[in-house]
Motif scaffolding. Sequence first.
Motif, short mmCIF file in Angstrom:
data_model
loop_
_atom_site.label_atom_id
_atom_site.label_comp_id
_atom_site.label_asym_id
_atom_site.label_seq_id
_atom_site.Cartn_x
_atom_site.Cartn_y
_atom_site.Cartn_z
N PRO A 194 -1.01 -5.77 12.77
CA PRO A 194 -2.40 -6.18 13.01
C PRO A 194 -2.75 -6.48 14.46
O PRO A 194 -3.93 -6.49 14.83
N SER A 195 -1.77 -6.71 15.31
CA SER A 195 -2.08 -7.07 16.70
C SER A 195 -2.04 -5.86 17.64
O SER A 195 -2.32 -5.99 18.83
N GLU A 196 -1.69 -4.68 17.10
CA GLU A 196 -1.54 -3.51 17.95
C GLU A 196 -2.76 -2.58 17.85
O GLU A 196 -3.47 -2.57 16.86
N PHE A 197 -2.96 -1.79 18.91
CA PHE A 197 -3.93 -0.70 18.89
C PHE A 197 -3.20 0.53 18.35
O PHE A 197 -2.25 1.01 18.97
N ALA B 104 0.85 -1.20 0.00
CA ALA B 104 0.00 0.00 0.00
C ALA B 104 0.88 1.24 0.00
O ALA B 104 1.87 1.31 0.71
N GLY B 105 0.50 2.22 -0.82
CA GLY B 105 1.25 3.47 -0.89
C GLY B 105 2.25 3.54 -2.02
O GLY B 105 2.84 4.60 -2.26
N GLN B 106 2.45 2.43 -2.74
CA GLN B 106 3.44 2.43 -3.82
C GLN B 106 2.84 2.96 -5.13
O GLN B 106 1.65 3.22 -5.24
N ASP C 139 -6.08 -0.84 3.00
CA ASP C 139 -5.23 -1.94 3.44
C ASP C 139 -5.21 -2.06 4.97
O ASP C 139 -5.34 -3.15 5.52
N ILE C 140 -5.06 -0.93 5.66
CA ILE C 140 -4.97 -0.95 7.12
C ILE C 140 -6.30 -1.36 7.75
O ILE C 140 -6.34 -2.18 8.67
N SER D 245 -5.61 0.90 -5.40
CA SER D 245 -5.97 -0.45 -4.96
C SER D 245 -5.10 -0.85 -3.77
O SER D 245 -3.99 -0.35 -3.59
N ALA D 246 -5.63 -1.74 -2.95
CA ALA D 246 -4.88 -2.30 -1.83
C ALA D 246 -4.36 -3.68 -2.23
O ALA D 246 -4.95 -4.35 -3.08
N PRO D 247 -3.26 -4.13 -1.64
CA PRO D 247 -2.68 -5.43 -2.03
C PRO D 247 -3.66 -6.59 -1.97
O PRO D 247 -3.63 -7.47 -2.83
N TYR D 248 -4.55 -6.60 -0.97
CA TYR D 248 -5.48 -7.73 -0.84
C TYR D 248 -6.49 -7.79 -1.99
O TYR D 248 -7.09 -8.83 -2.25
N GLU D 249 -6.66 -6.68 -2.72
CA GLU D 249 -7.58 -6.66 -3.85
C GLU D 249 -7.01 -7.34 -5.09
O GLU D 249 -7.75 -7.64 -6.03
N LYS D 250 -5.68 -7.55 -5.06
CA LYS D 250 -4.98 -8.28 -6.14
C LYS D 250 -5.27 -7.70 -7.52
O LYS D 250 -5.56 -8.41 -8.48
#
Length: 374
Positions: free
Chosen positions: A118-121, A47-49, A142-143, A70-75
């Motif tokens: 992903p595990s942090e607040f 994301a961001g590239q 993405d986030i 687009s976000a990476p998960y959208e492929k």
Amino acid sequence: MEQQIYKGKLTQFHWLKIAKKEELTKNTFSLEFEIPENLKENFKFEAGQFVSVKFQSNGQEVINDYSMTSAPYEKKITLGMKINSSSGTTSQLSRNYNVGDQLLVSEPSGRFTLISKPSEFRTIVGFAAGIGITPILSHFKDILHNEPRTRMFLFFGNKSSEDIAYRQDLENLAKKYSDRLQIFYFYSQEKTANNFFYGRLDEKKLSLIINQILHLDDTDEESTIWDAVDEVLICGKGEMIKNLANACYHHGIPKKNIHFELFEEFNDDIYPIEKEFPLIENVEVEFKMLGKEYQTELPTNKEKILQQLLVQKFPVPYSCKSGICGSCECILEEGEVELLENEYLTEKEEEKGHILACMSIAKSKKIKLNFDLS
């Protein structure tokens, strides 16, 4: 695959077919590309590239950089583009290329990126102006998708409500993640019912945002939302980035947590230079570029290396001149320099002698550089 060409670094291009073309506003549009199975690995991105697009404009071959929305998960690879003038290169791209046509697209690059946690607040704030929303949109999608504990705030400036690109995408995100995302729109040329949202995003507006929006924190009664901000993302024109980056810094955000992407050449330093250096006259400079050796002499070390080489008409690679894009990255093989600011290089690269010529001041009588990194 296109032959590798030199654009700061050697860049690989591939032919991609336009799968979708969409008009967003009167002067912005998006292109989505079809990625063949054999190129899936080549076009993985963060994301961001951004990618570079090579095409014909007014009978000449041009290369423009465009950020992915687009976000990476959208492929998929989707780009947002702004037409600045009817005779400009992006206008030619819009008029001359349609769904089914092929364009030469580079493999993704750029370091306007964040490490996923992903595990942090976390609390992340984004500032965008106009088409600067493109990499910010990629980041936010993405986030929100990958970090269930992260809350986000977006402050988006445009001339008017008609100029907002990707408004529907943003509204869909705000609806889907209503508990973690808030979006605020600002207009510089359209009066608003609440005068707070009228005007440009700058240091004065940031102070108001901190005091009126990012104040009370429901998760911690003893601090404000601004106190909890972990990362700041800024994308827009150079003057906006300079104003907001310095304002965020003066309001307590460390420089390492302020990330920005520039969409145009900007010759000023983002942060003021706070150091003074002993004067050195007649600095000898040797550098290698595309296999050729060059020699010259800089009158003094009062100005940065890249800027002085450009004055002498050397074809050294550059884009932003502000330490953001990385186009002028090179290796310091001999001598000593001071790297004033660095938004691009990693610690490992700096340890290996990599510098950004646009942000480097000579600190020795002779320096030797190598722009051929590949």
